[in-house]
Design a protein around this motif. Structure first.
Motif, PDB file in Angstrom:
ATOM      1  N   ASN A   1       0.824  -1.204   0.000  1.00 39.59           N
ATOM      2  CA  ASN A   1       0.000   0.000   0.000  1.00 39.59           C
ATOM      3  C   ASN A   1       0.860   1.257   0.000  1.00 39.59           C
ATOM      4  OD1 ASN A   1      -2.573  -1.562   0.519  1.00 39.59           O
ATOM      5  ND2 ASN A   1      -1.408  -2.094   2.350  1.00 39.59           N
ATOM      6  N   PRO A   2       1.288   1.725  -1.188  1.00 35.99           N
ATOM      7  CA  PRO A   2       2.203   2.866  -1.236  1.00 35.99           C
ATOM      8  C   PRO A   2       1.592   4.169  -0.749  1.00 35.99           C
ATOM      9  CG  PRO A   2       1.483   2.239  -3.439  1.00 35.99           C
ATOM     10  CD  PRO A   2       1.020   1.160  -2.514  1.00 35.99           C
ATOM     11  N   ASP A   3       0.278   4.290  -0.776  1.00 35.65           N
ATOM     12  CA  ASP A   3      -0.359   5.553  -0.405  1.00 35.65           C
ATOM     13  C   ASP A   3      -1.049   5.490   0.945  1.00 35.65           C
ATOM     14  OD1 ASP A   3       0.390   6.687  -2.894  1.00 35.65           O
ATOM     15  OD2 ASP A   3      -1.327   5.724  -3.860  1.00 35.65           O
ATOM     16  N   TRP A   4      -0.700   4.495   1.766  1.00 32.99           N
ATOM     17  CA  TRP A   4      -1.361   4.375   3.067  1.00 32.99           C
ATOM     18  C   TRP A   4      -1.048   5.593   3.942  1.00 32.99           C
ATOM     19  CZ3 TRP A   4      -0.364   4.369   8.244  1.00 32.99           C
ATOM     20  CH2 TRP A   4      -1.407   3.931   9.077  1.00 32.99           C
ATOM     21  N   GLN A   5      -2.090   6.139   4.572  1.00 33.97           N
ATOM     22  CA  GLN A   5      -1.951   7.264   5.485  1.00 33.97           C
ATOM     23  C   GLN A   5      -2.545   6.897   6.839  1.00 33.97           C
ATOM     24  OE1 GLN A   5      -0.464  10.221   4.609  1.00 33.97           O
ATOM     25  NE2 GLN A   5      -0.036   9.336   2.585  1.00 33.97           N
ATOM     26  N   GLU A   6      -2.039   7.520   7.886  1.00 34.92           N
ATOM     27  CA  GLU A   6      -2.617   7.308   9.206  1.00 34.92           C
ATOM     28  C   GLU A   6      -4.099   7.673   9.157  1.00 34.92           C
ATOM     29  OE1 GLU A   6      -1.773   8.520  13.878  1.00 34.92           O
ATOM     30  OE2 GLU A   6      -0.499   9.303  12.273  1.00 34.92           O
ATOM     31  N   GLY A   7      -4.921   6.794   9.686  1.00 31.55           N
ATOM     32  CA  GLY A   7      -6.357   7.001   9.625  1.00 31.55           C
ATOM     33  C   GLY A   7      -7.043   6.175   8.553  1.00 31.55           C
ATOM     34  N   ASP A   8      -6.231   5.516   7.682  1.00 35.38           N
ATOM     35  CA  ASP A   8      -6.805   4.681   6.623  1.00 35.38           C
ATOM     36  C   ASP A   8      -7.250   3.309   7.131  1.00 35.38           C
ATOM     37  OD1 ASP A   8      -6.529   6.613   4.700  1.00 35.38           O
ATOM     38  OD2 ASP A   8      -4.605   5.868   3.950  1.00 35.38           O
ATOM     39  N   GLY A   9      -6.883   2.975   8.381  1.00 33.91           N
ATOM     40  CA  GLY A   9      -7.282   1.698   8.959  1.00 33.91           C
ATOM     41  C   GLY A   9      -6.501   0.526   8.385  1.00 33.91           C
ATOM     42  N   GLY A  10      -6.996  -0.690   8.656  1.00 33.74           N
ATOM     43  CA  GLY A  10      -6.370  -1.887   8.125  1.00 33.74           C
ATOM     44  C   GLY A  10      -5.092  -2.297   8.817  1.00 33.74           C
ATOM     45  N   GLU A  11      -4.818  -1.759  10.009  1.00 38.25           N
ATOM     46  CA  GLU A  11      -3.595  -2.144  10.716  1.00 38.25           C
ATOM     47  C   GLU A  11      -3.669  -3.593  11.190  1.00 38.25           C
ATOM     48  OE1 GLU A  11      -4.315   2.279  11.600  1.00 38.25           O
ATOM     49  OE2 GLU A  11      -5.515   0.437  11.594  1.00 38.25           O
ATOM     50  N   LEU A  12      -2.494  -4.186  11.381  1.00 31.88           N
ATOM     51  CA  LEU A  12      -2.377  -5.512  11.976  1.00 31.88           C
ATOM     52  C   LEU A  12      -2.162  -5.348  13.474  1.00 31.88           C
ATOM     53  CD1 LEU A  12      -1.990  -8.652  11.625  1.00 31.88           C
ATOM     54  CD2 LEU A  12       0.461  -8.154  11.444  1.00 31.88           C
ATOM     55  N   ALA A  13      -3.050  -5.919  14.276  1.00 30.09           N
ATOM     56  CA  ALA A  13      -2.892  -5.927  15.730  1.00 30.09           C
ATOM     57  C   ALA A  13      -2.370  -7.295  16.146  1.00 30.09           C
ATOM     58  CB  ALA A  13      -4.208  -5.615  16.423  1.00 30.09           C
ATOM     59  N   ILE A  14      -1.233  -7.311  16.826  1.00 25.32           N
ATOM     60  CA  ILE A  14      -0.620  -8.548  17.316  1.00 25.32           C
ATOM     61  C   ILE A  14      -0.745  -8.566  18.829  1.00 25.32           C
ATOM     62  CG2 ILE A  14       1.494  -9.915  17.456  1.00 25.32           C
ATOM     63  CD1 ILE A  14       2.369  -8.673  14.827  1.00 25.32           C
ATOM     64  N   TYR A  15      -1.246  -9.688  19.370  1.00 21.41           N
ATOM     65  CA  TYR A  15      -1.545  -9.785  20.797  1.00 21.41           C
ATOM     66  C   TYR A  15      -0.486 -10.594  21.541  1.00 21.41           C
ATOM     67  CZ  TYR A  15      -6.146  -7.867  19.731  1.00 21.41           C
ATOM     68  OH  TYR A  15      -7.172  -7.056  19.312  1.00 21.41           O
ATOM     69  N   ASP A  16      -0.431 -10.367  22.836  1.00 20.48           N
ATOM     70  CA  ASP A  16       0.485 -11.073  23.728  1.00 20.48           C
ATOM     71  C   ASP A  16       0.100 -12.557  23.775  1.00 20.48           C
ATOM     72  OD1 ASP A  16       1.867 -12.124  25.957  1.00 20.48           O
ATOM     73  OD2 ASP A  16       1.806 -10.204  26.995  1.00 20.48           O
ATOM     74  N   PRO A  17       1.065 -13.466  23.520  1.00 20.77           N
ATOM     75  CA  PRO A  17       0.758 -14.898  23.600  1.00 20.77           C
ATOM     76  C   PRO A  17       0.245 -15.334  24.968  1.00 20.77           C
ATOM     77  CG  PRO A  17       2.878 -14.545  22.544  1.00 20.77           C
ATOM     78  CD  PRO A  17       2.454 -13.221  23.108  1.00 20.77           C
ATOM     79  N   ASN A  18       0.631 -14.613  26.022  1.00 20.81           N
ATOM     80  CA  ASN A  18       0.236 -14.983  27.378  1.00 20.81           C
ATOM     81  C   ASN A  18      -1.011 -14.254  27.866  1.00 20.81           C
ATOM     82  OD1 ASN A  18       2.557 -16.710  27.740  1.00 20.81           O
ATOM     83  ND2 ASN A  18       3.773 -14.837  27.908  1.00 20.81           N
ATOM     84  N   ASP A  19      -1.478 -13.297  27.081  1.00 21.69           N
ATOM     85  CA  ASP A  19      -2.678 -12.539  27.434  1.00 21.69           C
ATOM     86  C   ASP A  19      -3.306 -12.045  26.145  1.00 21.69           C
ATOM     87  OD1 ASP A  19      -4.665 -10.884  28.317  1.00 21.69           O
ATOM     88  OD2 ASP A  19      -3.383  -9.578  29.517  1.00 21.69           O
ATOM     89  N   SER A  20      -4.256 -12.800  25.650  1.00 23.23           N
ATOM     90  CA  SER A  20      -4.806 -12.516  24.325  1.00 23.23           C
ATOM     91  C   SER A  20      -5.644 -11.241  24.278  1.00 23.23           C
ATOM     92  CB  SER A  20      -5.649 -13.705  23.844  1.00 23.23           C
ATOM     93  OG  SER A  20      -6.763 -13.892  24.692  1.00 23.23           O
TER      94      SER A  20
ATOM     95  N   PHE B   1       1.115 -16.199  18.357  1.00 21.40           N
ATOM     96  CA  PHE B   1       0.634 -14.827  18.407  1.00 21.40           C
ATOM     97  C   PHE B   1      -0.774 -14.679  17.818  1.00 21.40           C
ATOM     98  CE2 PHE B   1       5.206 -14.457  18.620  1.00 21.40           C
ATOM     99  CZ  PHE B   1       5.390 -13.488  19.597  1.00 21.40           C
ATOM    100  N   PRO B   2      -1.793 -14.497  18.663  1.00 20.27           N
ATOM    101  CA  PRO B   2      -3.096 -14.109  18.139  1.00 20.27           C
ATOM    102  C   PRO B   2      -2.973 -12.751  17.450  1.00 20.27           C
ATOM    103  CG  PRO B   2      -3.228 -14.743  20.470  1.00 20.27           C
ATOM    104  CD  PRO B   2      -1.782 -14.585  20.133  1.00 20.27           C
ATOM    105  N   HIS B   3      -3.737 -12.557  16.389  1.00 25.23           N
ATOM    106  CA  HIS B   3      -3.639 -11.302  15.645  1.00 25.23           C
ATOM    107  C   HIS B   3      -4.944 -11.041  14.901  1.00 25.23           C
ATOM    108  CE1 HIS B   3      -2.290 -14.601  13.085  1.00 25.23           C
ATOM    109  NE2 HIS B   3      -2.736 -13.908  12.030  1.00 25.23           N
TER     110      HIS B   3
END
Length: 212
Positions: A139-158, A180-182
Protein backbone atom coordinates in the motif's frame (compact mmCIF):
# COMPACT_ATOMS: atom_id res chain seq x y z
CA UNK A 1 18.53 0.00 3.19
CA UNK A 2 19.79 -3.45 4.14
CA UNK A 3 20.59 -6.12 1.57
CA UNK A 4 18.42 -9.24 1.58
CA UNK A 5 21.08 -11.18 3.53
CA UNK A 6 21.20 -8.51 6.23
CA UNK A 7 17.41 -8.39 6.25
CA UNK A 8 17.16 -12.17 6.60
CA UNK A 9 19.65 -12.09 9.47
CA UNK A 10 17.64 -9.43 11.28
CA UNK A 11 14.46 -11.48 10.84
CA UNK A 12 16.25 -14.53 12.26
CA UNK A 13 17.49 -12.56 15.27
CA UNK A 14 14.06 -11.08 15.91
CA UNK A 15 12.38 -14.49 15.74
CA UNK A 16 14.98 -15.99 18.05
CA UNK A 17 14.53 -13.29 20.69
CA UNK A 18 10.95 -12.07 20.30
CA UNK A 19 9.11 -14.56 18.08
CA UNK A 20 8.01 -11.71 15.83
CA UNK A 21 9.86 -9.49 13.35
CA UNK A 22 8.85 -6.26 11.59
CA UNK A 23 11.20 -5.19 8.82
CA UNK A 24 11.10 -3.08 5.66
CA UNK A 25 12.13 -4.41 2.27
CA UNK A 26 14.24 -2.25 0.00
CA UNK A 27 11.64 -0.39 -2.06
CA UNK A 28 13.64 -1.26 -5.18
CA UNK A 29 13.69 -4.97 -4.32
CA UNK A 30 12.76 -6.74 -7.60
CA UNK A 31 10.42 -9.19 -5.83
CA UNK A 32 8.49 -6.30 -4.30
CA UNK A 33 8.28 -4.42 -7.59
CA UNK A 34 7.09 -7.60 -9.31
CA UNK A 35 4.21 -7.93 -6.85
CA UNK A 36 3.14 -4.35 -7.49
CA UNK A 37 3.25 -5.00 -11.24
CA UNK A 38 1.21 -8.16 -10.83
CA UNK A 39 -1.35 -6.38 -8.68
CA UNK A 40 -1.82 -3.79 -11.42
CA UNK A 41 -2.65 -6.59 -13.87
CA UNK A 42 -5.07 -8.52 -11.65
CA UNK A 43 -8.75 -7.64 -11.88
CA UNK A 44 -11.30 -7.96 -9.11
CA UNK A 45 -12.59 -11.09 -10.87
CA UNK A 46 -9.22 -12.71 -10.03
CA UNK A 47 -10.02 -12.43 -6.31
CA UNK A 48 -12.50 -14.60 -4.43
CA UNK A 49 -13.89 -14.55 -0.90
CA UNK A 50 -11.55 -16.04 1.65
CA UNK A 51 -12.62 -18.96 3.82
CA UNK A 52 -11.65 -20.43 7.15
CA UNK A 53 -9.86 -23.75 7.60
CA UNK A 54 -8.38 -26.26 5.15
CA UNK A 55 -10.01 -28.73 2.79
CA UNK A 56 -13.23 -30.17 4.30
CA UNK A 57 -13.13 -27.61 7.12
CA UNK A 58 -12.97 -24.72 4.67
CA UNK A 59 -15.94 -22.40 4.98
CA UNK A 60 -16.80 -18.76 4.46
CA UNK A 61 -17.77 -16.68 7.48
CA UNK A 62 -18.20 -12.95 7.00
CA UNK A 63 -18.49 -12.42 10.74
CA UNK A 64 -14.85 -13.48 11.08
CA UNK A 65 -13.19 -12.26 7.89
CA UNK A 66 -14.21 -10.24 4.85
CA UNK A 67 -11.09 -10.19 2.69
CA UNK A 68 -10.77 -11.53 -0.85
CA UNK A 69 -7.75 -13.53 -1.97
CA UNK A 70 -5.73 -14.70 -4.97
CA UNK A 71 -3.21 -17.52 -4.45
CA UNK A 72 0.29 -17.05 -5.89
CA UNK A 73 1.55 -19.60 -8.39
CA UNK A 74 5.03 -20.18 -9.81
CA UNK A 75 3.55 -20.26 -13.32
CA UNK A 76 3.26 -16.46 -13.28
CA UNK A 77 6.71 -14.83 -13.61
CA UNK A 78 5.95 -11.92 -11.27
CA UNK A 79 4.51 -14.20 -8.62
CA UNK A 80 7.39 -16.65 -9.12
CA UNK A 81 9.94 -13.92 -8.35
CA UNK A 82 8.43 -13.35 -4.92
CA UNK A 83 8.10 -17.08 -4.27
CA UNK A 84 11.81 -17.46 -5.04
CA UNK A 85 12.63 -14.61 -2.65
CA UNK A 86 10.72 -16.37 0.13
CA UNK A 87 12.40 -19.66 -0.77
CA UNK A 88 15.73 -17.90 -0.13
CA UNK A 89 14.40 -16.70 3.23
CA UNK A 90 13.30 -20.25 4.05
CA UNK A 91 16.78 -21.61 3.33
CA UNK A 92 18.38 -18.88 5.44
CA UNK A 93 16.08 -19.41 8.44
CA UNK A 94 16.56 -23.17 8.30
CA UNK A 95 20.32 -22.71 8.34
CA UNK A 96 20.26 -20.17 11.18
CA UNK A 97 17.42 -21.46 13.36
CA UNK A 98 17.08 -25.15 12.39
CA UNK A 99 13.32 -24.77 11.89
CA UNK A 100 12.90 -27.54 9.34
CA UNK A 101 10.74 -25.36 7.11
CA UNK A 102 9.58 -27.39 4.12
CA UNK A 103 7.32 -25.27 1.92
CA UNK A 104 5.78 -21.83 1.56
CA UNK A 105 2.33 -20.83 0.36
CA UNK A 106 0.84 -17.37 0.06
CA UNK A 107 -1.90 -15.28 -1.46
CA UNK A 108 -2.75 -11.69 -2.25
CA UNK A 109 -5.30 -10.35 0.23
CA UNK A 110 -7.62 -7.51 -0.72
CA UNK A 111 -9.54 -5.73 2.02
CA UNK A 112 -12.26 -3.46 0.68
CA UNK A 113 -13.43 -0.50 2.81
CA UNK A 114 -15.04 -1.95 5.93
CA UNK A 115 -13.35 -5.37 5.59
CA UNK A 116 -11.58 -6.96 8.56
CA UNK A 117 -10.29 -10.24 9.97
CA UNK A 118 -11.16 -10.95 13.61
CA UNK A 119 -8.59 -12.11 16.15
CA UNK A 120 -7.26 -15.60 15.39
CA UNK A 121 -4.24 -17.90 15.44
CA UNK A 122 -2.77 -19.23 12.20
CA UNK A 123 -1.97 -22.57 13.84
CA UNK A 124 -2.78 -24.43 17.05
CA UNK A 125 -0.03 -26.11 19.03
CA UNK A 126 0.42 -29.72 17.98
CA UNK A 127 -2.42 -29.61 15.44
CA UNK A 128 -1.01 -27.89 12.35
CA UNK A 129 2.14 -27.66 10.28
CA UNK A 130 2.22 -23.89 9.90
CA UNK A 131 5.35 -22.70 11.68
CA UNK A 132 5.90 -19.10 10.55
CA UNK A 133 3.38 -16.59 9.25
CA UNK A 134 4.35 -13.70 7.00
CA UNK A 135 2.55 -10.55 5.86
CA UNK A 136 3.96 -8.16 3.25
CA UNK A 137 2.13 -4.88 2.66
CA UNK A 138 1.56 -3.38 -0.79
CA UNK A 139 0.00 0.00 0.00
CA UNK A 140 2.20 2.87 -1.24
CA UNK A 141 -0.36 5.55 -0.40
CA UNK A 142 -1.36 4.38 3.07
CA UNK A 143 -1.95 7.26 5.48
CA UNK A 144 -2.62 7.31 9.21
CA UNK A 145 -6.36 7.00 9.63
CA UNK A 146 -6.80 4.68 6.62
CA UNK A 147 -7.28 1.70 8.96
CA UNK A 148 -6.37 -1.89 8.12
CA UNK A 149 -3.60 -2.14 10.72
CA UNK A 150 -2.38 -5.51 11.98
CA UNK A 151 -2.89 -5.93 15.73
CA UNK A 152 -0.62 -8.55 17.32
CA UNK A 153 -1.55 -9.78 20.80
CA UNK A 154 0.48 -11.07 23.73
CA UNK A 155 0.76 -14.90 23.60
CA UNK A 156 0.24 -14.98 27.38
CA UNK A 157 -2.68 -12.54 27.43
CA UNK A 158 -4.81 -12.52 24.32
CA UNK A 159 -6.50 -9.28 25.43
CA UNK A 160 -3.20 -7.38 25.56
CA UNK A 161 -2.09 -5.75 22.30
CA UNK A 162 1.67 -6.01 21.80
CA UNK A 163 2.01 -4.28 18.45
CA UNK A 164 -0.02 -2.27 15.98
CA UNK A 165 1.53 -2.49 12.50
CA UNK A 166 0.50 0.02 9.80
CA UNK A 167 0.07 -1.67 6.38
CA UNK A 168 2.73 0.52 4.77
CA UNK A 169 4.31 -0.45 1.45
CA UNK A 170 7.25 -2.85 1.79
CA UNK A 171 6.71 -3.72 5.47
CA UNK A 172 7.30 -7.43 6.09
CA UNK A 173 5.97 -9.01 9.29
CA UNK A 174 7.09 -12.51 10.31
CA UNK A 175 5.90 -14.31 13.44
CA UNK A 176 5.45 -17.73 15.04
CA UNK A 177 2.14 -19.07 13.75
CA UNK A 178 1.00 -20.86 16.91
CA UNK A 179 2.12 -18.17 19.38
CA UNK A 180 0.63 -14.83 18.41
CA UNK A 181 -3.10 -14.11 18.14
CA UNK A 182 -3.64 -11.30 15.64
CA UNK A 183 -6.33 -9.46 13.73
CA UNK A 184 -6.73 -7.05 10.85
CA UNK A 185 -8.55 -3.91 11.94
CA UNK A 186 -11.29 -2.60 9.63
CA UNK A 187 -9.91 -0.94 6.52
CA UNK A 188 -11.20 2.47 5.50
CA UNK A 189 -9.91 2.22 1.95
CA UNK A 190 -8.68 -0.56 -0.35
CA UNK A 191 -5.83 -2.44 1.34
CA UNK A 192 -3.55 -5.04 -0.25
CA UNK A 193 -1.04 -7.47 1.20
CA UNK A 194 0.56 -10.87 0.73
CA UNK A 195 -0.30 -13.34 3.50
CA UNK A 196 1.86 -16.46 3.65
CA UNK A 197 2.91 -19.41 5.77
CA UNK A 198 6.04 -21.53 6.04
CA UNK A 199 5.18 -25.16 6.78
CA UNK A 200 6.99 -28.25 7.96
CA UNK A 201 6.47 -31.61 6.29
CA UNK A 202 3.90 -33.73 8.14
CA UNK A 203 3.34 -36.29 5.40
CA UNK A 204 2.32 -39.70 6.81
CA UNK A 205 1.81 -43.03 5.00
CA UNK A 206 1.64 -41.52 1.55
CA UNK A 207 -0.68 -38.67 2.60
CA UNK A 208 1.21 -35.62 1.32
CA UNK A 209 0.91 -32.67 3.69
CA UNK A 210 1.44 -29.94 2.75
CA UNK A 211 0.29 -30.65 -0.82
CA UNK A 212 2.90 -30.08 -3.49
Amino acid sequence: MATSTNLFEQIALDLQVHGVSIQSLDLQEPALLALSERLDILSQQDFHKAGIGRQEDHMKNEQVRRDKIHWLEASDPNEALFLTYMQDLKVYLNRRLFLGLFSYECHFAHYEPGAFYKKHLDAFKGEANRILSTVLYLNPDWQEGDGGELAIYDPNDSEQVLLIVPPSYGTLVTFLSDEFPHEVLPAKKARYSIAGWFRVNTSVAGNIDPPQ
